[in-house]
Design a protein around this motif. Structure first.
Motif, PDB file in Angstrom:
ATOM      1  N   ALA A 130    -117.749 -59.908 -51.507  1.00 41.73           N
ATOM      2  CA  ALA A 130    -118.090 -61.219 -50.950  1.00 41.73           C
ATOM      3  C   ALA A 130    -118.952 -61.017 -49.707  1.00 41.73           C
ATOM      4  O   ALA A 130    -118.653 -60.155 -48.870  1.00 41.73           O
ATOM      5  CB  ALA A 130    -116.822 -61.987 -50.591  1.00 41.73           C
ATOM      6  N   PHE A 131    -120.006 -61.815 -49.576  1.00 42.22           N
ATOM      7  CA  PHE A 131    -120.954 -61.682 -48.468  1.00 42.22           C
ATOM      8  C   PHE A 131    -120.465 -62.492 -47.268  1.00 42.22           C
ATOM      9  O   PHE A 131    -121.126 -63.425 -46.799  1.00 42.22           O
ATOM     10  CB  PHE A 131    -122.339 -62.133 -48.918  1.00 42.22           C
ATOM     11  CG  PHE A 131    -122.946 -61.250 -49.974  1.00 42.22           C
ATOM     12  CD1 PHE A 131    -123.625 -60.093 -49.631  1.00 42.22           C
ATOM     13  CD2 PHE A 131    -122.817 -61.570 -51.317  1.00 42.22           C
ATOM     14  CE1 PHE A 131    -124.182 -59.271 -50.599  1.00 42.22           C
ATOM     15  CE2 PHE A 131    -123.374 -60.766 -52.298  1.00 42.22           C
ATOM     16  CZ  PHE A 131    -124.048 -59.604 -51.945  1.00 42.22           C
ATOM     17  N   THR A 132    -119.314 -62.111 -46.760  1.00 39.92           N
ATOM     18  CA  THR A 132    -118.672 -62.817 -45.669  1.00 39.92           C
ATOM     19  C   THR A 132    -119.168 -62.302 -44.321  1.00 39.92           C
ATOM     20  O   THR A 132    -119.764 -61.223 -44.227  1.00 39.92           O
ATOM     21  CB  THR A 132    -117.153 -62.655 -45.760  1.00 39.92           C
ATOM     22  OG1 THR A 132    -116.835 -61.258 -45.912  1.00 39.92           O
ATOM     23  CG2 THR A 132    -116.601 -63.400 -46.966  1.00 39.92           C
ATOM     24  N   ASP A 133    -118.876 -63.074 -43.266  1.00 45.14           N
ATOM     25  CA  ASP A 133    -119.318 -62.693 -41.920  1.00 45.14           C
ATOM     26  C   ASP A 133    -118.442 -61.608 -41.308  1.00 45.14           C
ATOM     27  O   ASP A 133    -118.802 -61.044 -40.273  1.00 45.14           O
ATOM     28  CB  ASP A 133    -119.333 -63.913 -41.001  1.00 45.14           C
ATOM     29  CG  ASP A 133    -120.497 -64.843 -41.301  1.00 45.14           C
ATOM     30  OD1 ASP A 133    -121.409 -64.442 -42.065  1.00 45.14           O
ATOM     31  OD2 ASP A 133    -120.518 -65.964 -40.780  1.00 45.14           O
ATOM     32  N   VAL A 134    -117.285 -61.363 -41.892  1.00 44.75           N
ATOM     33  CA  VAL A 134    -116.404 -60.298 -41.420  1.00 44.75           C
ATOM     34  C   VAL A 134    -116.114 -59.367 -42.591  1.00 44.75           C
ATOM     35  O   VAL A 134    -116.269 -59.739 -43.751  1.00 44.75           O
ATOM     36  CB  VAL A 134    -115.090 -60.857 -40.832  1.00 44.75           C
ATOM     37  CG1 VAL A 134    -115.358 -61.580 -39.527  1.00 44.75           C
ATOM     38  CG2 VAL A 134    -114.380 -61.773 -41.819  1.00 44.75           C
ATOM     39  N   ALA A 135    -115.677 -58.154 -42.271  1.00 47.93           N
ATOM     40  CA  ALA A 135    -115.544 -57.124 -43.301  1.00 47.93           C
ATOM     41  C   ALA A 135    -114.325 -57.301 -44.191  1.00 47.93           C
ATOM     42  O   ALA A 135    -114.225 -56.647 -45.230  1.00 47.93           O
ATOM     43  CB  ALA A 135    -115.518 -55.746 -42.634  1.00 47.93           C
ATOM     44  N   VAL A 136    -113.413 -58.180 -43.824  1.00 44.04           N
ATOM     45  CA  VAL A 136    -112.194 -58.403 -44.601  1.00 44.04           C
ATOM     46  C   VAL A 136    -112.344 -59.694 -45.395  1.00 44.04           C
ATOM     47  O   VAL A 136    -112.824 -60.705 -44.871  1.00 44.04           O
ATOM     48  CB  VAL A 136    -110.965 -58.514 -43.662  1.00 44.04           C
ATOM     49  CG1 VAL A 136    -109.698 -58.803 -44.456  1.00 44.04           C
ATOM     50  CG2 VAL A 136    -110.812 -57.230 -42.858  1.00 44.04           C
ATOM     51  N   LYS A 137    -111.956 -59.676 -46.656  1.00 45.85           N
ATOM     52  CA  LYS A 137    -111.957 -60.904 -47.440  1.00 45.85           C
ATOM     53  C   LYS A 137    -110.887 -61.843 -46.899  1.00 45.85           C
ATOM     54  O   LYS A 137    -109.717 -61.448 -46.797  1.00 45.85           O
ATOM     55  CB  LYS A 137    -111.689 -60.611 -48.912  1.00 45.85           C
ATOM     56  CG  LYS A 137    -112.826 -59.906 -49.620  1.00 45.85           C
ATOM     57  CD  LYS A 137    -112.496 -59.735 -51.087  1.00 45.85           C
ATOM     58  CE  LYS A 137    -113.604 -59.030 -51.830  1.00 45.85           C
ATOM     59  NZ  LYS A 137    -113.289 -58.880 -53.266  1.00 45.85           N
ATOM     60  N   CYS A 138    -111.278 -63.057 -46.570  1.00 46.52           N
ATOM     61  CA  CYS A 138    -110.327 -63.956 -45.926  1.00 46.52           C
ATOM     62  C   CYS A 138    -110.764 -65.402 -46.112  1.00 46.52           C
ATOM     63  O   CYS A 138    -111.779 -65.690 -46.744  1.00 46.52           O
ATOM     64  CB  CYS A 138    -110.169 -63.617 -44.443  1.00 46.52           C
ATOM     65  SG  CYS A 138    -111.724 -63.515 -43.537  1.00 46.52           S
ATOM     66  N   VAL A 139    -109.967 -66.298 -45.552  1.00 43.32           N
ATOM     67  CA  VAL A 139    -110.198 -67.734 -45.596  1.00 43.32           C
ATOM     68  C   VAL A 139    -110.387 -68.204 -44.166  1.00 43.32           C
ATOM     69  O   VAL A 139    -109.638 -67.807 -43.264  1.00 43.32           O
ATOM     70  CB  VAL A 139    -108.992 -68.452 -46.236  1.00 43.32           C
ATOM     71  CG1 VAL A 139    -109.139 -69.965 -46.161  1.00 43.32           C
ATOM     72  CG2 VAL A 139    -108.819 -67.990 -47.684  1.00 43.32           C
ATOM     73  N   SER A 140    -111.402 -69.044 -43.928  1.00 45.88           N
ATOM     74  CA  SER A 140    -111.621 -69.559 -42.575  1.00 45.88           C
ATOM     75  C   SER A 140    -111.017 -70.950 -42.453  1.00 45.88           C
ATOM     76  O   SER A 140    -111.152 -71.785 -43.351  1.00 45.88           O
ATOM     77  CB  SER A 140    -113.110 -69.580 -42.231  1.00 45.88           C
ATOM     78  OG  SER A 140    -113.846 -70.314 -43.190  1.00 45.88           O
ATOM     79  N   ILE A 141    -110.344 -71.185 -41.332  1.00 52.31           N
ATOM     80  CA  ILE A 141    -109.591 -72.425 -41.110  1.00 52.31           C
ATOM     81  C   ILE A 141    -109.957 -72.985 -39.740  1.00 52.31           C
ATOM     82  O   ILE A 141    -109.984 -72.244 -38.749  1.00 52.31           O
ATOM     83  CB  ILE A 141    -108.076 -72.161 -41.165  1.00 52.31           C
ATOM     84  CG1 ILE A 141    -107.690 -71.540 -42.516  1.00 52.31           C
ATOM     85  CG2 ILE A 141    -107.279 -73.450 -40.925  1.00 52.31           C
ATOM     86  CD1 ILE A 141    -106.260 -71.022 -42.559  1.00 52.31           C
ATOM     87  N   ILE A 142    -110.232 -74.294 -39.688  1.00 52.14           N
ATOM     88  CA  ILE A 142    -110.501 -74.964 -38.415  1.00 52.14           C
ATOM     89  C   ILE A 142    -109.531 -76.124 -38.252  1.00 52.14           C
ATOM     90  O   ILE A 142    -109.358 -76.933 -39.169  1.00 52.14           O
ATOM     91  CB  ILE A 142    -111.944 -75.483 -38.352  1.00 52.14           C
ATOM     92  CG1 ILE A 142    -112.916 -74.317 -38.120  1.00 52.14           C
ATOM     93  CG2 ILE A 142    -112.129 -76.513 -37.243  1.00 52.14           C
ATOM     94  CD1 ILE A 142    -114.371 -74.731 -38.056  1.00 52.14           C
ATOM     95  N   GLY A 143    -108.903 -76.190 -37.079  1.00 53.07           N
ATOM     96  CA  GLY A 143    -108.123 -77.355 -36.707  1.00 53.07           C
ATOM     97  C   GLY A 143    -109.060 -78.420 -36.171  1.00 53.07           C
ATOM     98  O   GLY A 143    -109.784 -78.193 -35.194  1.00 53.07           O
ATOM     99  N   LEU A 144    -109.075 -79.584 -36.813  1.00 50.29           N
ATOM    100  CA  LEU A 144    -109.986 -80.635 -36.372  1.00 50.29           C
ATOM    101  C   LEU A 144    -109.687 -81.108 -34.954  1.00 50.29           C
ATOM    102  O   LEU A 144    -110.582 -81.593 -34.261  1.00 50.29           O
ATOM    103  CB  LEU A 144    -109.931 -81.805 -37.355  1.00 50.29           C
ATOM    104  CG  LEU A 144    -110.573 -81.516 -38.724  1.00 50.29           C
ATOM    105  CD1 LEU A 144    -110.243 -82.622 -39.719  1.00 50.29           C
ATOM    106  CD2 LEU A 144    -112.082 -81.350 -38.589  1.00 50.29           C
ATOM    107  N   ALA A 145    -108.449 -80.926 -34.495  1.00 53.73           N
ATOM    108  CA  ALA A 145    -108.133 -81.283 -33.111  1.00 53.73           C
ATOM    109  C   ALA A 145    -108.937 -80.429 -32.134  1.00 53.73           C
ATOM    110  O   ALA A 145    -109.377 -80.913 -31.083  1.00 53.73           O
ATOM    111  CB  ALA A 145    -106.634 -81.120 -32.857  1.00 53.73           C
ATOM    112  N   SER A 146    -109.154 -79.173 -32.479  1.00 50.93           N
ATOM    113  CA  SER A 146    -109.965 -78.302 -31.623  1.00 50.93           C
ATOM    114  C   SER A 146    -111.418 -78.745 -31.632  1.00 50.93           C
ATOM    115  O   SER A 146    -112.084 -78.785 -30.576  1.00 50.93           O
ATOM    116  CB  SER A 146    -109.861 -76.853 -32.109  1.00 50.93           C
ATOM    117  OG  SER A 146    -108.515 -76.416 -32.134  1.00 50.93           O
ATOM    118  N   LEU A 147    -111.933 -79.091 -32.799  1.00 55.27           N
ATOM    119  CA  LEU A 147    -113.302 -79.583 -32.881  1.00 55.27           C
ATOM    120  C   LEU A 147    -113.464 -80.873 -32.087  1.00 55.27           C
ATOM    121  O   LEU A 147    -114.451 -81.050 -31.352  1.00 55.27           O
ATOM    122  CB  LEU A 147    -113.687 -79.817 -34.342  1.00 55.27           C
ATOM    123  CG  LEU A 147    -115.057 -80.441 -34.594  1.00 55.27           C
ATOM    124  CD1 LEU A 147    -116.173 -79.626 -33.955  1.00 55.27           C
ATOM    125  CD2 LEU A 147    -115.300 -80.629 -36.077  1.00 55.27           C
TER     126      LEU A 147
END
Length: 254
Positions: A130-147
């Motif tokens: 996978a052409f991800t931004d980090v070397a580990v395959k993972c899932v990115s999560i954002i809390g909308l409260a932080s945004l």
């Protein structure tokens, strides 16, 4: 906390595709997420021996804001990728399964990028990679409260898609997700471990509708919160179905 949106990004740097549900597998990204990328002509990526490379080796919004003008759709059953550009009457329909199809997609994207295409780009897939931004395959999560905290501090609304996360959740306090580092979370039927905060780059400056660099989230994060991070990466430990409306719950420490 509640799952509000789920997205995959089949081609690195190109259109987000909204999902109502997804089945996660242990040690993997979302299915078809960052499955393809346009490697710049000078990128040393070898599809026969795929290894992670920094994003500057590929077409990406950090360096190529024009990509935001494209609208793409990928059909994993047929392998067809459709790309529409605002200045072209007909879309490109390319077959990602064949060398000829991938070469046609690469040539079309190179012509669209013009001088920003370094050398002769290649449209690539490497099964299992996978052409991800980090070397580990993972899932990115954002809390909308932080945004929303960032929006309030900066005094401007920000489209969540500037941040290209897989999962957006509502509820909880701003920056609560930073407290999950090293901990496990339950996301729908799946269990994940949060491994890293997401450092934000110039890609977030790009308006996903106009391709204009009309905001500066990294600078605003540093100015108002003392860091340039928003969201977290999490590894999938135990797979399962995740749907819009499901709960995200931090699990007690073991």
């Amino acid at each position: 906390m509640r799952v509000e949106r789920i997205y995959r990004y089949p081609v690195k740097g190109l259109t987000a595709e909204a999902l109502e549900e997804v089945v996660l597998a242990a040690g993997e990204t979302l299915p078809h997420d960052r499955r393809f990328a346009l490697a710049q002509g000078d990128a040393p990526f070898d599809p026969a021996a795929p290894a992670w490379l920094p994003k500057r080796n590929f077409a990406c919004l950090m360096a190529n804001a024009r990509l935001a003008l494209l609208h793409t759709a990928f059909d994993p059953r047929s392998g067809q990728l459709v790309i529409r550009a605002p200045d072209r009457a007909e879309p490109l329909v390319g077959d990602t399964r064949t060398p000829e199809g991938r070469a046609g997609i690469a040539a079309w994207l190179a012509a669209f990028l013009g001088p920003e295409a370094r050398g002769t780009p290649r449209f690539l897939e490497a099964p299992g990679h996978a052409f991800t931004d980090v070397a580990v395959k993972c899932v990115s999560i954002i809390g909308l409260a932080s945004l929303h905290a960032l929006e309030a501090a900066a005094g401007v609304p920000l489209d969540p898609l500037r941040f290209r996360a897989n999962v957006y959740v509502s509820g909880g306090a701003p920056w609560a997700e930073f407290g999950w580092l090293g901990r496990e979370i339950q996301l729908g039927q799946a269990r994940l471990r949060v491994i890293k905060r997401i450092a934000r780059c110039a890609a977030t400056q790009v308006n996903p509708d106009t391709a204009a660099r009309d905001a500066d989230p990294p600078r605003w994060l540093r100015a108002h919160f003392g860091h340039a991070e928003l969201g977290v990466y999490a590894e999938v430990l135990e797979g399962g179905r995740v749907c819009v409306g499901d709960a995200l719950e931090p699990l007690p420490p073991a």
